[in-house]
Design an enzyme around this catalytic site. Structure first.
Site, short mmCIF file in Angstrom:
data_model
loop_
_atom_site.label_atom_id
_atom_site.label_comp_id
_atom_site.label_asym_id
_atom_site.label_seq_id
_atom_site.Cartn_x
_atom_site.Cartn_y
_atom_site.Cartn_z
N GLU A 184 0.84 -1.21 0.00
CA GLU A 184 0.00 0.00 0.00
C GLU A 184 0.87 1.25 0.00
O GLU A 184 2.09 1.18 0.18
CB GLU A 184 -0.89 0.01 1.25
CG GLU A 184 -0.07 0.06 2.55
CD GLU A 184 -0.89 0.09 3.83
OE1 GLU A 184 -2.02 -0.43 3.84
OE2 GLU A 184 -0.37 0.64 4.82
N HIS A 233 0.21 5.78 1.06
CA HIS A 233 -0.70 6.78 1.62
C HIS A 233 0.09 8.04 1.91
O HIS A 233 1.33 8.01 1.91
CB HIS A 233 -1.38 6.24 2.88
CG HIS A 233 -0.50 5.34 3.72
ND1 HIS A 233 0.63 5.79 4.35
CD2 HIS A 233 -0.56 4.00 3.96
CE1 HIS A 233 1.20 4.78 4.98
NE2 HIS A 233 0.52 3.67 4.75
N HIS A 291 5.11 6.49 8.13
CA HIS A 291 5.32 5.51 9.19
C HIS A 291 6.74 5.63 9.72
O HIS A 291 7.69 5.75 8.94
CB HIS A 291 5.20 4.07 8.67
CG HIS A 291 3.84 3.65 8.25
ND1 HIS A 291 2.70 3.85 9.00
CD2 HIS A 291 3.42 2.94 7.17
CE1 HIS A 291 1.66 3.32 8.38
NE2 HIS A 291 2.07 2.77 7.26
N HIS A 315 4.91 0.32 0.11
CA HIS A 315 5.65 -0.41 1.16
C HIS A 315 4.94 -1.71 1.51
O HIS A 315 3.72 -1.82 1.41
CB HIS A 315 5.85 0.46 2.40
CG HIS A 315 4.58 0.99 3.00
ND1 HIS A 315 3.93 2.08 2.47
CD2 HIS A 315 3.84 0.58 4.06
CE1 HIS A 315 2.85 2.32 3.20
NE2 HIS A 315 2.75 1.42 4.17
N CYS A 371 5.08 0.60 15.09
CA CYS A 371 4.81 1.53 13.99
C CYS A 371 4.16 2.78 14.56
O CYS A 371 3.07 2.73 15.13
CB CYS A 371 3.89 0.87 12.96
SG CYS A 371 3.49 1.97 11.59
MN MN Z 1 1.08 1.67 5.60
#
Ligand code: MN
Length: 151
Positions: free
Chosen positions: A65, A67, A71, A105, A119
């Site tokens: 994914e 976004h 992270h 990632h 995370c």
């Molecule tokens: Mn992610």
């Protein structure tokens, strides 16, 4: 998560923490992934971020994914191969992984032990995007990424 006051001290044992619920990684069917659990360690309206612990069983992987949100990851146990953009790298306990905005990632556990990582993420964040066929073709143009995605 909860309206109860957060206990200032929560002990660790066996990759679980007192008062922290073991949850599925995501809603079943929301996105492809395999053998991942989630524990939210810090979720507080007075914090702008959350800290979660994810664990990926041997042979498992997180969703591929991207976004807008970032992270900050620290591996806590086991080993993995991690895709960040056009790079694939092996990681082990205490290694750090920074995932910039809009960067593909994925985490794939390697070896026979579960792989766990912390995370850090924005409390308010955009929905992850999944790759379409054109995105996948672009990723596969990098041989290391093509090999990673084929495993
Ligand atoms: Mn992610």
């Amino acid at each position: 998560m909860t309206d109860k006051p957060i206990d200032p001290f929560r002990a660790f044992a066996g990759f679980r923490w007192d008062g922290v619920t073991l949850m599925p990684y995501k809603e079943e069917g929301a996105a492809p992934f395999k053998s991942v659990t989630r524990q939210v360690l810090f979720h507080d309206p007075d914090l702008k971020c959350e800290l979660r612990y994810f664990e990926v069983a041997p042979g498992g992987h997180s969703t591929l994914e991207r976004h807008e949100h970032v992270h900050g990851v620290m591996i806590l146990r086991g080993a993995a191969e991690v895709l960040v953009g056009s790079e694939v790298r092996p990681v082990k306990a205490f290694d750090l992984v920074h995932i910039p905005p809009l960067t593909w990632h994925q985490f794939r556990t390697t070896g026979s032990e579960p792989m766990g990582f912390l995370c850090m993420v924005n409390a308010e964040r955009d929905r992850p995007q999944l790759p379409n066929d054109a995105d996948l073709a672009e990723m596969r143009a990098h041989p290391a990424v093509a090999a990673f995605l084929a495993t």
